[in-house]
Design an enzyme around this catalytic site. Sequence first.
Site, PDB file in Angstrom:
ATOM      1  N   ASN A   1      16.375  37.862  30.714  1.00 29.68           N
ATOM      2  CA  ASN A   1      17.434  38.274  29.795  1.00 29.68           C
ATOM      3  C   ASN A   1      18.390  37.084  29.616  1.00 29.68           C
ATOM      4  OD1 ASN A   1      20.031  39.165  28.985  1.00 29.68           O
ATOM      5  ND2 ASN A   1      19.467  41.263  29.436  1.00 29.68           N
TER       6      ASN A   1
ATOM      7  N   HIS B   1      23.460  35.895  28.839  1.00 27.59           N
ATOM      8  CA  HIS B   1      24.621  35.183  29.362  1.00 27.59           C
ATOM      9  C   HIS B   1      24.621  33.685  29.059  1.00 27.59           C
ATOM     10  CE1 HIS B   1      26.234  38.858  30.611  1.00 27.59           C
ATOM     11  NE2 HIS B   1      25.184  39.132  31.357  1.00 27.59           N
TER      12      HIS B   1
ATOM     13  N   HIS C   1      20.057  41.672  24.632  1.00 28.77           N
ATOM     14  CA  HIS C   1      20.775  42.916  24.308  1.00 28.77           C
ATOM     15  C   HIS C   1      21.756  42.605  23.185  1.00 28.77           C
ATOM     16  CE1 HIS C   1      23.447  46.429  26.018  1.00 28.77           C
ATOM     17  NE2 HIS C   1      23.189  46.562  24.736  1.00 28.77           N
TER      18      HIS C   1
ATOM     19  N   ARG D   1      24.570  43.824  21.438  1.00 29.67           N
ATOM     20  CA  ARG D   1      25.591  44.867  21.608  1.00 29.67           C
ATOM     21  C   ARG D   1      26.337  45.082  20.306  1.00 29.67           C
ATOM     22  NH1 ARG D   1      27.000  46.027  27.232  1.00 29.67           N
ATOM     23  NH2 ARG D   1      28.732  47.155  26.308  1.00 29.67           N
TER      24      ARG D   1
ATOM     25  N   ARG E   1      29.195  40.685  21.802  1.00 24.22           N
ATOM     26  CA  ARG E   1      29.941  39.840  22.754  1.00 24.22           C
ATOM     27  C   ARG E   1      29.106  38.678  23.282  1.00 24.22           C
ATOM     28  NH1 ARG E   1      30.539  43.932  27.867  1.00 24.22           N
ATOM     29  NH2 ARG E   1      31.482  45.225  26.265  1.00 24.22           N
TER      30      ARG E   1
ATOM     31  N   GLU F   1      17.001  44.961  23.687  1.00 24.63           N
ATOM     32  CA  GLU F   1      17.785  46.092  24.214  1.00 24.63           C
ATOM     33  C   GLU F   1      18.853  46.437  23.205  1.00 24.63           C
ATOM     34  OE1 GLU F   1      19.622  44.940  27.825  1.00 24.63           O
ATOM     35  OE2 GLU F   1      17.754  44.658  28.872  1.00 24.63           O
TER      36      GLU F   1
ATOM     37  N   THR G   1      25.978  47.161  31.092  1.00 23.99           N
ATOM     38  CA  THR G   1      25.427  48.510  30.963  1.00 23.99           C
ATOM     39  C   THR G   1      25.608  49.264  32.280  1.00 23.99           C
ATOM     40  OG1 THR G   1      23.762  47.424  29.618  1.00 23.99           O
ATOM     41  CG2 THR G   1      23.422  49.752  30.103  1.00 23.99           C
TER      42      THR G   1
ATOM     43  N   GLU H   1      12.481  52.038  31.821  1.00 23.33           N
ATOM     44  CA  GLU H   1      13.012  50.976  32.672  1.00 23.33           C
ATOM     45  C   GLU H   1      13.950  51.647  33.667  1.00 23.33           C
ATOM     46  OE1 GLU H   1      14.748  47.531  30.780  1.00 23.33           O
ATOM     47  OE2 GLU H   1      15.783  46.977  32.634  1.00 23.33           O
TER      48      GLU H   1
ATOM     49  N   HIS I   1      18.396  45.420  36.255  1.00 24.67           N
ATOM     50  CA  HIS I   1      19.855  45.447  36.399  1.00 24.67           C
ATOM     51  C   HIS I   1      20.280  45.033  37.798  1.00 24.67           C
ATOM     52  CE1 HIS I   1      24.004  46.252  35.438  1.00 24.67           C
ATOM     53  NE2 HIS I   1      23.596  46.329  34.186  1.00 24.67           N
TER      54      HIS I   1
HETATM   55  N1  PXP Z   1      17.873  45.816  31.845  1.00 25.32           N
HETATM   56  C1  PXP Z   1      18.784  46.433  31.056  1.00 25.32           C
HETATM   57  C2  PXP Z   1      18.374  47.662  30.344  1.00 25.32           C
HETATM   58  C3  PXP Z   1      20.084  45.900  30.888  1.00 25.32           C
HETATM   59  O1  PXP Z   1      20.961  46.529  30.104  1.00 25.32           O
HETATM   60  C4  PXP Z   1      20.397  44.692  31.541  1.00 25.32           C
HETATM   61  C5  PXP Z   1      21.737  44.064  31.305  1.00 25.32           C
HETATM   62  O2  PXP Z   1      21.867  43.756  29.947  1.00 25.32           O
HETATM   63  C6  PXP Z   1      19.417  44.078  32.329  1.00 25.32           C
HETATM   64  C7  PXP Z   1      18.171  44.672  32.480  1.00 25.32           C
HETATM   65  C8  PXP Z   1      19.668  42.784  33.020  1.00 25.32           C
HETATM   66  O3  PXP Z   1      20.615  42.985  34.037  1.00 25.32           O
HETATM   67  P1  PXP Z   1      21.178  41.745  34.826  1.00 25.32           P
HETATM   68  O4  PXP Z   1      21.873  40.871  33.830  1.00 25.32           O
HETATM   69  O5  PXP Z   1      22.121  42.366  35.812  1.00 25.32           O
HETATM   70  O6  PXP Z   1      20.018  41.054  35.468  1.00 25.32           O
END
Ligand code: PXP
Length: 242
Positions: free
Chosen positions: A6, A9, A42, A44, A48, A72, A103, A153, A193
Amino acid sequence: MRLHVNIDHVATLRNARGTTYPDPVLAAEACLRAGAHGITAHLREDRRHIRDADVFALRGLLRRTGHLFNLEMAATEEMRGIALEVRPECVTLVPERREERTTEGGLDARGQAAMLGPYVKSLQDAGIKVSLFVAAVPDQLQISKTLGCEQVELHTGEYAHAFGTPAAATELSRLAEGARFAHEIGLEVAAGHGLTLANVPDLVKISEIVELNIGHAMIGDAIFLGIDGATKAMLAALGVAA
Ligand code: PXP
């Protein structure tokens, strides 16, 4: 086991200064070169981190490289329109609240079933696999199956929080039971997550989990290891050869 990185960031860092760098698409490319199986982003409502242009650019990259794009998003009309244009391989529906930092909690698929049924189908009709981000509780998993989703998930946030404390074992067995149940009723099982190099080795012992979506910790690791090094380190932690 598939690793989807992901890259949200990377965009957070870019947006902090309103620059064009660091570019999440270049980061995605580096993750794939290092052995990641796909990319998660993701989009949003408040944009952001990832923005619309990033989503389209990621689509282009992943089509060129032949890797998986997991988008996402919240189950809104606006996001459906974007998903139908972008056509990611997978859409993961997540709950979204403006004021949250990230999330928090899984989707209430049972409570929103009437809305989600046609929503899921409209994405599937366009050839998009649909995954629901839910807690590992049988009722949420069962309704995900009833709604016709191919994947769930499992929310690993509570396990991640508990990691290093005695509560972690309880959280892990809850995830294991959920994964087993989801698999038994014919759902593909992903998880994500709060996952880190430290907490992921115990999680991957749950054999029903075939995909992980990992972001924040890996982008943090990239400060020290580079994005290439962070990807390879995570693949090693998962026991997957890069
Ligand atoms: N899976 C989902 C559905 C999420 O919403 C997120 C955060 O956007 C992640 C995975 C990734 O989480 P993390 O950034 O804490 O690894």
